[in-house]
Write a protein that holds these residues in place. Structure first.
Motif, PDB file in Angstrom:
ATOM      1  N   GLU A  35      63.408  37.582  62.971  1.00  0.00           N
ATOM      2  CA  GLU A  35      64.080  37.005  61.801  1.00  0.00           C
ATOM      3  C   GLU A  35      64.040  37.970  60.620  1.00  0.00           C
ATOM      4  OE1 GLU A  35      62.140  33.258  61.248  1.00  0.00           O
ATOM      5  OE2 GLU A  35      63.069  32.358  63.029  1.00  0.00           O
ATOM      6  N   HIS A  36      62.948  38.707  60.478  1.00  0.00           N
ATOM      7  CA  HIS A  36      62.835  39.697  59.402  1.00  0.00           C
ATOM      8  C   HIS A  36      63.842  40.823  59.604  1.00  0.00           C
ATOM      9  CE1 HIS A  36      60.307  40.800  55.964  1.00  0.00           C
ATOM     10  NE2 HIS A  36      60.466  42.072  56.319  1.00  0.00           N
ATOM     11  N   LEU A  37      64.000  41.265  60.845  1.00  0.00           N
ATOM     12  CA  LEU A  37      64.982  42.308  61.142  1.00  0.00           C
ATOM     13  C   LEU A  37      66.397  41.818  60.866  1.00  0.00           C
ATOM     14  CD1 LEU A  37      63.566  43.731  64.507  1.00  0.00           C
ATOM     15  CD2 LEU A  37      63.212  44.634  62.195  1.00  0.00           C
ATOM     16  N   LEU A  38      66.672  40.572  61.211  1.00  0.00           N
ATOM     17  CA  LEU A  38      67.998  40.012  60.955  1.00  0.00           C
ATOM     18  C   LEU A  38      68.283  39.984  59.459  1.00  0.00           C
ATOM     19  CD1 LEU A  38      70.519  38.717  62.214  1.00  0.00           C
ATOM     20  CD2 LEU A  38      69.383  36.497  62.005  1.00  0.00           C
ATOM     21  N   GLU A  39      67.283  39.637  58.670  1.00  0.00           N
ATOM     22  CA  GLU A  39      67.461  39.659  57.222  1.00  0.00           C
ATOM     23  C   GLU A  39      67.734  41.079  56.738  1.00  0.00           C
ATOM     24  OE1 GLU A  39      68.091  38.557  53.481  1.00  0.00           O
ATOM     25  OE2 GLU A  39      67.899  37.208  55.200  1.00  0.00           O
ATOM     26  N   GLY A  40      67.102  42.059  57.399  1.00  0.00           N
ATOM     27  CA  GLY A  40      67.369  43.453  57.048  1.00  0.00           C
ATOM     28  C   GLY A  40      68.802  43.865  57.328  1.00  0.00           C
ATOM     29  N   LEU A  41      69.409  43.288  58.354  1.00  0.00           N
ATOM     30  CA  LEU A  41      70.831  43.540  58.607  1.00  0.00           C
ATOM     31  C   LEU A  41      71.686  42.930  57.506  1.00  0.00           C
ATOM     32  CD1 LEU A  41      71.029  42.814  62.443  1.00  0.00           C
ATOM     33  CD2 LEU A  41      71.095  45.041  61.340  1.00  0.00           C
ATOM     34  N   ARG A  42      71.257  41.773  57.018  1.00  0.00           N
ATOM     35  CA  ARG A  42      72.025  41.104  55.961  1.00  0.00           C
ATOM     36  C   ARG A  42      71.962  41.871  54.648  1.00  0.00           C
ATOM     37  NH1 ARG A  42      69.269  36.286  57.833  1.00  0.00           N
ATOM     38  NH2 ARG A  42      70.617  35.035  59.159  1.00  0.00           N
ATOM     39  N   ASP A  43      70.752  42.319  54.273  1.00  0.00           N
ATOM     40  CA  ASP A  43      70.595  42.900  52.938  1.00  0.00           C
ATOM     41  C   ASP A  43      70.798  44.413  52.895  1.00  0.00           C
ATOM     42  OD1 ASP A  43      68.192  44.135  53.767  1.00  0.00           O
ATOM     43  OD2 ASP A  43      66.920  42.592  52.884  1.00  0.00           O
ATOM     44  N   GLY A  44      71.076  45.026  54.046  1.00  0.00           N
ATOM     45  CA  GLY A  44      71.361  46.451  54.067  1.00  0.00           C
ATOM     46  C   GLY A  44      70.155  47.338  54.260  1.00  0.00           C
ATOM     47  N   SER A  45      68.963  46.753  54.406  1.00  0.00           N
ATOM     48  CA  SER A  45      67.771  47.565  54.653  1.00  0.00           C
ATOM     49  C   SER A  45      67.848  48.254  56.005  1.00  0.00           C
ATOM     50  CB  SER A  45      66.511  46.694  54.593  1.00  0.00           C
ATOM     51  OG  SER A  45      66.401  46.038  53.364  1.00  0.00           O
ATOM     52  N   VAL A  46      68.445  47.579  56.976  1.00  0.00           N
ATOM     53  CA  VAL A  46      68.711  48.186  58.281  1.00  0.00           C
ATOM     54  C   VAL A  46      70.076  48.863  58.200  1.00  0.00           C
ATOM     55  CG1 VAL A  46      69.113  47.772  60.726  1.00  0.00           C
ATOM     56  CG2 VAL A  46      67.319  46.500  59.532  1.00  0.00           C
ATOM     57  N   ASP A  47      70.129  50.121  58.577  1.00  0.00           N
ATOM     58  CA  ASP A  47      71.353  50.898  58.391  1.00  0.00           C
ATOM     59  C   ASP A  47      72.400  50.644  59.454  1.00  0.00           C
ATOM     60  OD1 ASP A  47      70.805  53.000  56.064  1.00  0.00           O
ATOM     61  OD2 ASP A  47      68.956  52.670  57.182  1.00  0.00           O
ATOM     62  N   CYS A  48      71.971  50.478  60.709  1.00  0.00           N
ATOM     63  CA  CYS A  48      72.965  50.323  61.760  1.00  0.00           C
ATOM     64  C   CYS A  48      72.351  49.668  62.988  1.00  0.00           C
ATOM     65  CB  CYS A  48      73.575  51.671  62.146  1.00  0.00           C
ATOM     66  SG  CYS A  48      72.426  52.826  62.926  1.00  0.00           S
ATOM     67  N   LEU A  49      73.209  49.274  63.902  1.00  0.00           N
ATOM     68  CA  LEU A  49      72.809  48.764  65.199  1.00  0.00           C
ATOM     69  C   LEU A  49      72.902  49.878  66.237  1.00  0.00           C
ATOM     70  CD1 LEU A  49      74.716  45.355  65.174  1.00  0.00           C
ATOM     71  CD2 LEU A  49      72.227  45.591  65.354  1.00  0.00           C
TER      72      LEU A  49
END
Length: 421
Positions: free
Chosen positions: A286-300
């Motif tokens: 769930e934390h990683l998914l939030e990172g996809l939402r807020d832009g903290s995660v750059d790509c898949l």
């Protein structure tokens, strides 16, 4: 060569349009049809996806996968460009190997190959490979993926050298001594099963170390570009967030399997769920998914890692790590997270976002842009049937599930690389 794709829709539009492609370039939209005409079946068109992390197993491990099967699988998944990892036999640390892989892939007519090269000779983590010559041969990035970079001084020198070449260094961030012989996430499930665990601290500690190396170079006016592969834990993501706030050139990717599966799956004792880094907890997902939402995660990225069925049928202590599902990545993400993330964000994470990580031109569907595109069926649910995979790894954790968002057509460099029949 000219083709016209009719009966397609752009994202966010219900209007049916057509696109004409000529000599590898998008000529324009809604022009009089020319050349071969292909019915897009009412699908939604997007730029073809970019995969920054796939194991295609060639050279030397072709019983698991080869360029033909792996790049065909990628095209079936909607990918136009694939970065292959160098942990093969022999390791891709020789410019001649890079050139031969590119040349072979060009003749296959599937997804485009951009091989990564090893950061260190033989991926042994000590002496740097010939980075300048590897770049000249066509290497897309440098990485010792498949191994962790235990020698911090060598990694620092590699980051500095790669930066001078305008290149990204991609890392498998796990502390090998903390990971030890762990075969799954260390926690309540591993304790209940009596299996050796791989703690979240193994990832977080290594991410923290690597970020500090980048910070030290940055402070000396020598900015380096670090890309962290297959992030799996909440704490590691928080460290990346902090690095970004400090203005450091640190990016990260997350894989769909770390979003859709957890360590609970290992209660089956099925090694199909054994991956590196391991499946973590629901809270991590769930934390990683939030990172996809807020832009903290750059790509898949998928970390597509095929093995033979016999290898994955070994017990958890002996089986190799890896899940192969490059053909399913978009349908899996769209079916599970289409509502929470939105179609446009998922496509961005698989197209524009990886291009930004690499410093490549951002993909476009405008006239004059390279003709790399995918047509997606966003409505029809299809059952996952591993026997139909182009990959040699014809098994998957999602077998039998109903997913939507399957590619109907993939065009790479103006040529049809995949067409659903």
């Amino acid at each position: 060569m000219t083709i016209t794709i009719t009966n397609i829709k752009r994202i966010g539009s219900d209007q049916t349009e057509s696109v004409t492609i000529e000599n590898g370039t998008i000529k324009g939209w809604n022009l009089p049809a020319e050349g071969e005409t292909i019915d897009g079946q009412g699908g939604t068109v997007a730029p073809a996806f970019t995969e920054l992390h796939a194991h295609l197993r060639e050279p030397g491990q072709t019983e698991k996968e080869d360029l033909s099967s792996g790049l065909a699988a990628a095209a079936a998944g909607g990918y136009g460009t694939v970065v292959s990892m160098p942990n093969t036999s022999p390791v891709v640390d020789d410019p001649a190997i890079v050139r031969s892989l590119i040349q072979k892939a060009q003749g296959l007519g599937f997804a485009r190959l951009r091989p990564a090269a090893a950061l260190t000779r033989g991926q042994q983590g000590e002496a740097l490979a010939e980075l300048t010559y590897l770049k000249e041969a066509g290497a897309a990035m440098f990485t010792d993926d498949g191994r962790t970079n235990e020698n911090a001084r060598t990694l620092r020198l590699g980051l500095e050298t790669a930066a001078s070449l305008g290149m990204v260094v991609s890392v498998h961030a796990e502390d090998a001594s903390l990971r030890a012989d762990g075969v799954m996430n260390e926690g309540a499930v591993s304790e209940a099963l009596g299996l050796p665990g791989n703690p979240a601290a193994a990832e977080a500690a290594r991410v923290a170390r690597d970020i500090e190396i980048v910070a030290g170079l940055h402070a000396q006016g020598r900015p380096a570009r670090l890309h962290i592969q297959h992030l799996s834990t909440a704490r590691a993501l928080d460290l990346v967030r902090e690095a970004k706030k400090r203005g450091l050139s640190v990016t990260c990717e997350v894989c769909p399997h770390h979003l859709t599966l957890t360590d609970e799956a290992l209660r089956s004792f099925d090694a199909i769920y054994k991956v590196a880094p391991p499946l973590r907890t629901q809270a991590d997902a769930e934390h990683l998914l939030e990172g996809l939402r807020d832009g903290s995660v750059d790509c898949l990225a998928t970390d597509h890692a095929p093995h033979t069925r016999a290898e994955k049928e070994r017990d958890l202590l002996e089986a190799p790590s890896g899940i192969a599902y490059i053909e399913l990545a978009f349908p899996l993400m769209y079916t599970r997270f289409g509502e929470s993330l939105g179609l446009e964000r998922i496509i961005e994470l698989m197209t524009t976002a990886p291009a930004r990580v690499m410093g490549w031109p951002e993909p476009s569907l405008e006239a004059g842009a390279p003709a790399d595109l995918v047509v997606l069926d966003l409505e029809t649910e299809r059952t996952v049937e591993p026997a139909t995979f182009r990959s040699k790894a014809k098994f998957t954790p999602w077998a039998g599930e109903s997913l939507k968002g399957w590619p109907l057509l993939t065009v790479v460099d103006g040529k049809v690389a995949y067409r659903r029949v």
